[in-house]
Design a protein around this motif. Structure first.
Motif, PDB file in Angstrom:
ATOM      1  N   ILE C 113       0.838  -1.203   0.000  1.00 21.53           N
ATOM      2  CA  ILE C 113       0.000   0.000   0.000  1.00 21.53           C
ATOM      3  C   ILE C 113       0.870   1.250   0.000  1.00 21.53           C
ATOM      4  O   ILE C 113       0.489   2.291  -0.531  1.00 21.53           O
ATOM      5  CB  ILE C 113      -0.959  -0.020   1.198  1.00 21.53           C
ATOM      6  CG1 ILE C 113      -1.950   1.144   1.105  1.00 21.53           C
ATOM      7  CG2 ILE C 113      -0.204   0.046   2.505  1.00 21.53           C
ATOM      8  CD1 ILE C 113      -3.144   0.979   1.961  1.00 21.53           C
ATOM      9  N   LEU C 114       2.060   1.132   0.553  1.00 24.77           N
ATOM     10  CA  LEU C 114       3.000   2.252   0.545  1.00 24.77           C
ATOM     11  C   LEU C 114       3.383   2.607  -0.879  1.00 24.77           C
ATOM     12  O   LEU C 114       3.390   3.762  -1.281  1.00 24.77           O
ATOM     13  CB  LEU C 114       4.283   1.856   1.271  1.00 24.77           C
ATOM     14  CG  LEU C 114       4.387   2.082   2.761  1.00 24.77           C
ATOM     15  CD1 LEU C 114       5.727   1.559   3.231  1.00 24.77           C
ATOM     16  CD2 LEU C 114       4.249   3.555   3.053  1.00 24.77           C
ATOM     17  N   VAL C 115       3.717   1.562  -1.639  1.00 23.77           N
ATOM     18  CA  VAL C 115       4.151   1.770  -3.019  1.00 23.77           C
ATOM     19  C   VAL C 115       3.033   2.408  -3.819  1.00 23.77           C
ATOM     20  O   VAL C 115       3.242   3.356  -4.573  1.00 23.77           O
ATOM     21  CB  VAL C 115       4.583   0.428  -3.651  1.00 23.77           C
ATOM     22  CG1 VAL C 115       4.848   0.606  -5.133  1.00 23.77           C
ATOM     23  CG2 VAL C 115       5.792  -0.134  -2.935  1.00 23.77           C
ATOM     24  N   LYS C 116       1.812   1.887  -3.620  1.00 26.38           N
ATOM     25  CA  LYS C 116       0.697   2.412  -4.399  1.00 26.38           C
ATOM     26  C   LYS C 116       0.413   3.868  -4.024  1.00 26.38           C
ATOM     27  O   LYS C 116       0.142   4.698  -4.889  1.00 26.38           O
ATOM     28  CB  LYS C 116      -0.545   1.536  -4.194  1.00 26.38           C
ATOM     29  CG  LYS C 116      -0.414   0.196  -4.917  1.00 26.38           C
ATOM     30  CD  LYS C 116      -1.664  -0.641  -4.817  1.00 26.38           C
ATOM     31  CE  LYS C 116      -1.839  -1.208  -3.432  1.00 26.38           C
ATOM     32  NZ  LYS C 116      -2.946  -2.162  -3.343  1.00 26.38           N
ATOM     33  N   PHE C 118       2.574   5.998  -2.820  1.00 25.39           N
ATOM     34  CA  PHE C 118       3.671   6.786  -3.372  1.00 25.39           C
ATOM     35  C   PHE C 118       3.460   7.024  -4.864  1.00 25.39           C
ATOM     36  O   PHE C 118       3.581   8.148  -5.359  1.00 25.39           O
ATOM     37  CB  PHE C 118       4.996   6.060  -3.116  1.00 25.39           C
ATOM     38  CG  PHE C 118       6.120   6.512  -4.009  1.00 25.39           C
ATOM     39  CD1 PHE C 118       6.683   7.770  -3.858  1.00 25.39           C
ATOM     40  CD2 PHE C 118       6.604   5.679  -5.010  1.00 25.39           C
ATOM     41  CE1 PHE C 118       7.713   8.181  -4.676  1.00 25.39           C
ATOM     42  CE2 PHE C 118       7.625   6.088  -5.837  1.00 25.39           C
ATOM     43  CZ  PHE C 118       8.184   7.346  -5.673  1.00 25.39           C
ATOM     44  N   ALA C 119       3.111   5.959  -5.577  1.00 26.42           N
ATOM     45  CA  ALA C 119       2.929   6.083  -7.018  1.00 26.42           C
ATOM     46  C   ALA C 119       1.804   7.064  -7.332  1.00 26.42           C
ATOM     47  O   ALA C 119       1.885   7.849  -8.281  1.00 26.42           O
ATOM     48  CB  ALA C 119       2.625   4.712  -7.622  1.00 26.42           C
ATOM     49  N   VAL C 122       2.858  10.607  -7.255  1.00 22.57           N
ATOM     50  CA  VAL C 122       3.573  11.004  -8.470  1.00 22.57           C
ATOM     51  C   VAL C 122       2.592  11.206  -9.627  1.00 22.57           C
ATOM     52  O   VAL C 122       2.654  12.192 -10.355  1.00 22.57           O
ATOM     53  CB  VAL C 122       4.642   9.949  -8.839  1.00 22.57           C
ATOM     54  CG1 VAL C 122       5.333  10.331 -10.143  1.00 22.57           C
ATOM     55  CG2 VAL C 122       5.643   9.802  -7.714  1.00 22.57           C
ATOM     56  N   LEU C 123       1.650  10.249  -9.750  1.00 21.24           N
ATOM     57  CA  LEU C 123       0.704  10.319 -10.866  1.00 21.24           C
ATOM     58  C   LEU C 123      -0.201  11.535 -10.764  1.00 21.24           C
ATOM     59  O   LEU C 123      -0.529  12.174 -11.761  1.00 21.24           O
ATOM     60  CB  LEU C 123      -0.159   9.047 -10.895  1.00 21.24           C
ATOM     61  CG  LEU C 123       0.497   7.795 -11.457  1.00 21.24           C
ATOM     62  CD1 LEU C 123      -0.391   6.588 -11.203  1.00 21.24           C
ATOM     63  CD2 LEU C 123       0.733   7.969 -12.949  1.00 21.24           C
ATOM     64  N   ILE C 129       1.241  12.809 -14.584  1.00 19.47           N
ATOM     65  CA  ILE C 129       0.694  12.698 -15.945  1.00 19.47           C
ATOM     66  C   ILE C 129      -0.742  13.192 -16.030  1.00 19.47           C
ATOM     67  O   ILE C 129      -1.142  13.710 -17.059  1.00 19.47           O
ATOM     68  CB  ILE C 129       0.767  11.267 -16.533  1.00 19.47           C
ATOM     69  CG1 ILE C 129       0.371  10.231 -15.512  1.00 19.47           C
ATOM     70  CG2 ILE C 129       2.115  11.008 -17.138  1.00 19.47           C
ATOM     71  CD1 ILE C 129       0.206   8.860 -16.146  1.00 19.47           C
ATOM     72  N   GLN C 132      -0.540  16.862 -16.320  1.00 16.72           N
ATOM     73  CA  GLN C 132       0.099  17.186 -17.605  1.00 16.72           C
ATOM     74  C   GLN C 132      -0.899  17.042 -18.737  1.00 16.72           C
ATOM     75  O   GLN C 132      -0.979  17.883 -19.635  1.00 16.72           O
ATOM     76  CB  GLN C 132       1.304  16.278 -17.861  1.00 16.72           C
ATOM     77  CG  GLN C 132       2.557  16.724 -17.111  1.00 16.72           C
ATOM     78  CD  GLN C 132       3.736  15.814 -17.396  1.00 16.72           C
ATOM     79  OE1 GLN C 132       3.754  15.127 -18.409  1.00 16.72           O
ATOM     80  NE2 GLN C 132       4.697  15.825 -16.497  1.00 16.72           N
ATOM     81  N   VAL C 155      -9.040   9.012  -3.495  1.00 18.68           N
ATOM     82  CA  VAL C 155      -8.565   8.227  -4.643  1.00 18.68           C
ATOM     83  C   VAL C 155      -7.678   7.072  -4.154  1.00 18.68           C
ATOM     84  O   VAL C 155      -7.826   5.925  -4.590  1.00 18.68           O
ATOM     85  CB  VAL C 155      -7.788   9.114  -5.644  1.00 18.68           C
ATOM     86  CG1 VAL C 155      -7.120   8.247  -6.712  1.00 18.68           C
ATOM     87  CG2 VAL C 155      -8.719  10.117  -6.294  1.00 18.68           C
ATOM     88  N   ASN C 159      -8.463   3.057  -4.524  1.00 22.54           N
ATOM     89  CA  ASN C 159      -7.505   2.152  -5.164  1.00 22.54           C
ATOM     90  C   ASN C 159      -7.249   0.927  -4.289  1.00 22.54           C
ATOM     91  O   ASN C 159      -7.112  -0.189  -4.771  1.00 22.54           O
ATOM     92  CB  ASN C 159      -6.201   2.905  -5.421  1.00 22.54           C
ATOM     93  CG  ASN C 159      -5.236   2.101  -6.251  1.00 22.54           C
ATOM     94  OD1 ASN C 159      -4.436   1.356  -5.726  1.00 22.54           O
ATOM     95  ND2 ASN C 159      -5.340   2.229  -7.571  1.00 22.54           N
ATOM     96  N   LEU C 227      -0.388   9.794   3.707  1.00 21.94           N
ATOM     97  CA  LEU C 227       0.495  10.112   2.585  1.00 21.94           C
ATOM     98  C   LEU C 227      -0.182  10.937   1.497  1.00 21.94           C
ATOM     99  O   LEU C 227       0.451  11.747   0.844  1.00 21.94           O
ATOM    100  CB  LEU C 227       1.047   8.819   1.967  1.00 21.94           C
ATOM    101  CG  LEU C 227       2.071   8.065   2.812  1.00 21.94           C
ATOM    102  CD1 LEU C 227       2.489   6.790   2.101  1.00 21.94           C
ATOM    103  CD2 LEU C 227       3.290   8.936   3.091  1.00 21.94           C
TER     104      LEU C 227
END
Lengths: 397, 265, 284
Positions: C113-116, C118-119, C122-123, C129, C132, C155, C159, C227
């Motif tokens: 869940i940390l990785v998600k 974090f990702a 960024v997203l 993106i 952008q 969000v 997820n 986070l």
């Protein structure tokens, strides 16, 4: 035959089997079938209650060494319970079990030294056929070379040497059951229990296996206790049949005795097919008559339990009933009936008839090329020798 | 219903489904390209390919040590979960213990309680016992969290196991320990392996309890990542995330394959 | 005629011995910490209701409680709205294809869940993106702040929660007898009527279970709001952490934990009724 069949393995020291039957003096000869010292199994006053309901009540039974005894009965009759009690998978509520002369009532299953064959084969799926058969020998700490020798010997005996390295699930049901038999006889248990071992096989295979088990029994001289609900199987294989009903022994005896001399309506009905005429006994011309719906029948000589005024049932087996009365009708009971149907089962012809009173009668004869053809609806006179009939006590409702 | 509406409805389900699959997958896969960026700021798509972040990860003892710590704790958790869970699962399946339902519920308990509450409770427990910042308290806490997964996994295998086999072995004279090791255990292999992988993964990914009970010397990789995300925003997080994801996916695939094997048997 | 053996393979004695080590572990590291938490919430050198009294008057606590419920409710609702069509999509696949799609759902379920989280930062970040793309479409005029606020927290939670919702609904969709829908079709019902009259009502147990599972998981969430959420979006779990580490007020932290425990206990009990006793994580 079979030089490879070694004398029974000396069981480990903890096993009861190598002890002298220390309790033999306690074993009063309780049944006529076997004296206590010859008995492989002695069951006395055995009862089993499940939540207060008796699955087995006060059963006493003796199985002689080398005997092939079948426990026969419908489901719920207590035959499986009795087998589980003997194997030790269930503990009795009351009573005693002696195996080979030793009290085994509370002995743990794995110290009873028995063999057992299950309906679903119970082969270990993660072991090869060889490993499966070797398992009971490894348990007995037998040397590797001897294990190899003995496993291959039994595989030869059942003619399945070529499947030694396969897994059970790669084999047919019949092969699996032969492997399970081999796994049992490889350690020479003096007593083998079989719980409907052929129940999962189709009819043809079943008949072949019946003969194979019989052959093994004869060759090995082992005692077998066989459970089935299939009367044909019981009649084919057994030295003695123990017919069970409602947790009790209904009747026991040789297949012949059970077939020809049933003592109860239940026995008569469960084994073979039967014509049963319930009625009331009355005195007539010094002898007894049975008055029933179909008329008044002469009855065979019977013991003192049957007296005038009591209710009774007359049993006549279909093969004893003739549809055409022979010229000499003396000693025969004759009644009028109408032919309802005739079924030809290859070598056997079965006639379904009805008396004017509406009672159904089945008659059976061997098929002959020149057999007189009867038409449906023909009025006939069926008859049987009075002495072929058998009087049974009426069922207590 | 009008035609355009109907067409829209027919497309609605697959479109939502595919958008959802993308939404679920994207966060797990996006870390791969980010981790090969040049450092500095997180960027997607990265402007140039580089292994700089991995170099930083493997040369910084704080990161690298946290990972070996996590692997060690996860391994110990997997072992302890198996050693404690397997006999219990077998016993609960093969004996009629009074209150077996309650015992089962109790064993599943860690699944039902919010992890934050357990984290606080363990913190309150370990603090006075001077057990904070110790490997043993961490891996035992993780074992507690992972045990339900082992019980579920082994329980499923046990339900497929025909009890007649054990009775047959018993009649053949085998002792109960021998039956467990030679008859039962070989047939539970897939379930045990899946349960152990579960336990490993639970421990390897676990943040909250570890955050409460670890200290500087016992910090696990997720705790290190968590604090890096909250306070430092070090780009090495991307490399760490990728490594964790690779581990997780490998373990998850292992678990799924073992479960399929189990079903096919 | 399976042999009705009343003697269990293991005696209660040996079974107890086999269960005992695990029982000891759980008593020591599961039951005891929970009891300690309850104890701590009432005991500060003597029995006191100080922590609860303070909670009852704390505006921060009420704010956090409200935030927790609003965020959890929103995340659960959106998960349901997305999860139902996805479950429907999965239920209509051949078993082979379904296995593949399920992998797509399950793989992220197993990643950290940390990785998600974090990702997602960024997203969804201001140079991520999504922004952008929005900027590209609008010619650089539109930029949404999507992380470090309530939107980001929701969000991230969706997820995390979606697989639970999807699997729960899928379970009750797959349990349905396909003949029912076919019978309705033979009788002339259109696909929408079949869905409304047959599929939807029969899938309600899965929907309800999914809602309860998602809501229970939501109110205890810690990492994602920490986070992805903003400072204003503290949830109960973060408040517990706050009292434990920032103010070192353990009785307060414990009292909040007891409240959280009671709420999720009530939800799990309801779930047990809905599911006939199965656990929350029937997915495992």
């Amino acid at each position: 035959m079979n030089a490879q069949m070694k004398p029974p393995v000396a069981p480990s020291a903890s096993s009861p089997l190598d002890k002298e039957p220390a309790l033999a003096h306690l074993a009063e000869p309780s049944t006529p079938n076997a004296a206590a010292s010859d008995a492989m199994i002695e069951v006395r006053g055995l009862s089993k209650l499940y939540n207060g309901v008796a699955a087995l009540s006060d059963v006493t039974l003796s199985v002689g060494k080398g005997e092939f005894v079948t426990l026969l009965g419908p489901s719920g009759s207590g035959k499986s319970t009795l087998l589980n009690l003997i194997s030790g998978m269930t503990t009795p509520t009351a009573g005693k079990i002696l195996i080979n002369g030793t009290d085994a009532t509370t002995l743990p299953t794995n110290q009873r030294g028995l063999g057992m064959v299950f309906q679903n084969y119970a082969l270990m799926p993660h072991m090869t056929v060889f490993q499966n058969i070797a398992f009971p020998l490894q348990v007995r700490k037998i040397g590797k070379d001897e294990i190899r020798q003995r496993v291959m010997d039994v595989l030869k005996l059942i003619q399945l040497e070529h499947v030694a390295d396969r897994r059970p699930r790669e084999l047919s049901g019949g092969q699996q059951q032969r492997i399970s038999l081999a796994r049992c006889i490889v350690y020479n248990p003096p007593l083998i229990l079989m719980d409907e071992p052929l129940g999962a096989l189709d009819k043809k295979l079943r008949e072949g296996m019946q003969l194979e088990i019989k052959r093994l029994h004869a060759d090995l001289g082992v005692t077998m206790l066989y459970v089935t609900h299939d009367q044909d199987e019981a009649l084919t294989m057994s030295d003695r049949i123990v017919l069970m009903r409602g947790g009790k022994i209904e009747q026991q005896g040789t297949p012949e005795a059970l077939y020809f001399k049933p003592q109860t309506v239940f026995s008569a009905d469960f084994i073979g097919s039967s014509n049963l005429f319930p009625g009331k006994l009355s005195k007539d011309k010094g002898g007894l008559m049975l008055r029933c719906a179909a008329g008044a029948f002469d009855v065979p000589a019977a013991d003192g339990a049957f007296v005038a005024g009591s209710a009774a049932v007359l049993l006549v087996r279909p093969e004893n009933i003739m549809v055409e009365t022979p010229a000499d009708a003396s000693g025969r009971q004759q009644i009028a009936a109408t032919l309802k149907d005739t079924v030809v089962l290859g070598g056997i012809v079965r006639h379904f008839l009805e008396t004017p009173a509406g009672e159904q009668i089945i008659a059976q004869e061997l098929n002959q090329p020149n057999r007189a053809r009867l038409m449906r609806g023909d009025a006939v006179k069926v008859s049987w020798r009075v002495d072929d009939g058998r009087l049974l006590p009426a069922e207590r409702a | 219903m009008t035609r355009p509406l109907r067409t829209a409805a027919v497309f609605f389900v697959p479109v939502v489904a595919w958008a959802c699959y993308l939404f679920l997958l994207l966060p797990s896969v996006i870390v791969f390209p980010i981790s090969f960026g040049t450092g500095g700021e997180f960027e997607f798509p990265p402007r140039a390919f580089s292994l700089e972040l991995y170099r930083q990860f493997f040369t910084d003892a704080a990161w690298w040590g946290a990972m070996t710590q996590s692997l060690m704790i996860a391994l110990m958790t997997a072992l302890a979960t198996t050693v404690l869970g397997l006999p219990a699962a077998y016993a609960l399946q093969r004996a009629s213990l009074p209150g077996a339902g309650l015992i089962n519920g109790f064993i599943m308990g860690p699944l039902l309680v919010p992890v934050i509450v357990l984290g606080l409770g363990l913190y309150l427990q370990f603090a006075p016992w001077n057990l904070l910042n110790r490997d043993v308290s961490l891996f035992l806490s993780h074992t507690m969290l992972a045990v339900p997964f082992m019980m579920i996994s082994v329980g499923a295998s046990l339900r497929h196991l025909d009890p007649t086999l054990e009775n047959a072995a018993l009649i053949m004279g085998a002792s109960k320990p021998a039956i467990f090791f030679k008859v039962v255990l070989p047939q539970l292999k897939a379930g045990i392996a899946a349960g152990a992988l579960f336990a490993f993964l639970i421990s390897f990914d676990e943040v909250i309890v570890a955050y409460f009970v670890t200290g500087p010397e016992t910090q696990t990789l997720p705790v290190k990542m968590y604090s890096a995300m909250r306070w430092e925003l070090s780009p090495v997080i991307a490399a760490a995330s990728t490594l964790v994801t690779v581990f997780s996916i490998l373990l998850a695939i292992g678990i799924m394959m073992l479960q399929r094997k189990e079903k096919q048997q | 005629m399976s042999s009705a053996s009343d003697v269990s393979f293991l005696s209660p004695r040996s079974a107890t011995l086999l269960v005992a080590p695990l029982g000891a572990l759980l008593i020591l590291f599961f039951a005891y910490p929970l009891i300690l938490t309850v104890w701590q919430s009432f005991y500060e050198g003597g029995f006191t209701l100080r922590a609860y009294a303070e909670l009852a008057t704390s505006t921060l606590f009420y704010k956090v409680l409200r935030t927790t419920f609003v965020i959890s409710f929103t995340a659960t609702l959106v998960s349901l709205l997305i999860g139902y069509p996805v479950a429907l999509h999965l239920s209509r696949q051949s078993p082979r294809k379904r296995t593949f799609y399920l992998m797509l759902v399950m793989l992220p379920f197993w990643t950290s869940i940390l990785v998600k989280s974090f990702a997602l930062t960024v997203l969804l970040g201001h140079s991520g993106i999504v922004n952008q793309a929005l900027g590209f479409i609008s010619g650089g005029t539109i930029q949404f702040p999507m992380v470090f606020n309530r939107f980001g927290a929701i969000v991230g939670m969706i997820n995390y929660l979606l697989p639970f919702m999807i699997l729960s609904i899928l379970g009750s969709l797959l349990a349905q007898d396909g003949n029912l829908a076919r019978a309705a079709e033979v009788m002339g019902a259109g696909p929408f009527r079949i869905f409304r009259k047959v599929t939807l009502p029969l899938s309600m147990p899965g929907v309800i279970a999914g809602i309860i599972i998602n809501f229970t998981l939501s109110i205890g969430m810690y990492i994602t709001p920490a986070l992805l959420g903003g400072r204003q979006d503290m949830m109960i779990a973060n408040l517990i952490d706050f009292y434990t580490r920032q103010t070192l007020d353990w009785p307060m932290a414990s009292a909040i934990s007891v409240v959280l425990l009671l709420i999720s206990g009530a939800l799990v009990t309801i779930l047990g009724r809905v599911r006939g006793g199965a656990g929350v994580m029937g997915v495992a």
